[in-house]
Design an enzyme around this catalytic site. Sequence first.
Site, short mmCIF file in Angstrom:
data_model
loop_
_atom_site.label_atom_id
_atom_site.label_comp_id
_atom_site.label_asym_id
_atom_site.label_seq_id
_atom_site.Cartn_x
_atom_site.Cartn_y
_atom_site.Cartn_z
N GLU A 1 -1.92 -3.81 -11.42
CA GLU A 1 -1.35 -5.08 -10.98
C GLU A 1 -0.14 -5.44 -11.85
OE1 GLU A 1 -2.49 -6.24 -8.30
OE2 GLU A 1 -4.66 -6.46 -8.22
N HIS B 1 2.51 -3.30 -6.98
CA HIS B 1 1.51 -2.58 -7.77
C HIS B 1 1.29 -1.17 -7.24
CE1 HIS B 1 -1.45 -4.26 -4.73
NE2 HIS B 1 -1.94 -3.04 -4.87
N ASP C 1 -7.89 5.68 -7.32
CA ASP C 1 -8.72 4.57 -7.76
C ASP C 1 -10.01 4.46 -6.96
OD1 ASP C 1 -7.48 3.71 -5.37
OD2 ASP C 1 -6.05 2.47 -6.45
#
Length: 263
Positions: free
Chosen positions: A147, A142, A70
């Site tokens: 999430e 998560h 990410d």
Amino acid sequence: MRVVIQENYEKVSLWAAHYIADKINNHKEDRPFVLGLPTGSSPIGVYKELIRMNKAGEVSFANVVTFNMDEYIGLPKEHDQSYWYFMHDNFFNHLVDMKPENINILNGMAEDPEAECARYEEKIASYGGIDLFMGGIGVDGHLAFNEPYTSLTSRTGVRILTTDTRIVNSRFFGNDPEKVPAKAVSVGIGTVTDSKEVLVLISGHNKARALQATVEGGVSQKWTCSALQMHNGAIIVCDEPACGELMVDTYKYFLDIEKNERL
């Protein structure tokens, strides 16, 4: 699911690093070994040991392609809290034979984030998928920036961060949650579970509920980590403090299995 229980964080890190190095060293396919990588505090020990092994000639990254999980939206890669910066500062810059062109990190400054995410998925597919994806999980379970209540079949995309995540990450932004970007681009749960193997690091008392949900709970979007129960190559490497919420029989079962694995 395989659950490997180690005494402490240091031993978790050593076990995971040597497992990854062994997979790289024994990769026989006529293509690069494709490795998925996380940021955060969980993998720091693993990165330190892999760097040591690389410098000692015990593992080579010359034929390794990496994809990170990410990146924050709105942070240039030069920002000291971008995940591009984190990975180079804590890992890539210290490897003796990592090729820059083999490093893949989502671009948080892309003009079209959704197009960037689609490009990322396509590039992963172009290598034949990810061989091993290492990750950590948050206290709410998560995985990457997926999430609670993110679809368990989600692909790489834009994620809106919860207030709790921004508060936890604010320690890197002068303890001000408002300075933490509100959005990120992240691989999806489906992206991770498409990998041949998933290796998740879980350590500390604060991750005990997340470990329990991952191993003993039902499969649910509330705990995105629970998707690992459906993966045939999922490995959880955890320390003793993280096992506080596991049932005694569960704890003993996995210790027994690993003892017999070594015989």
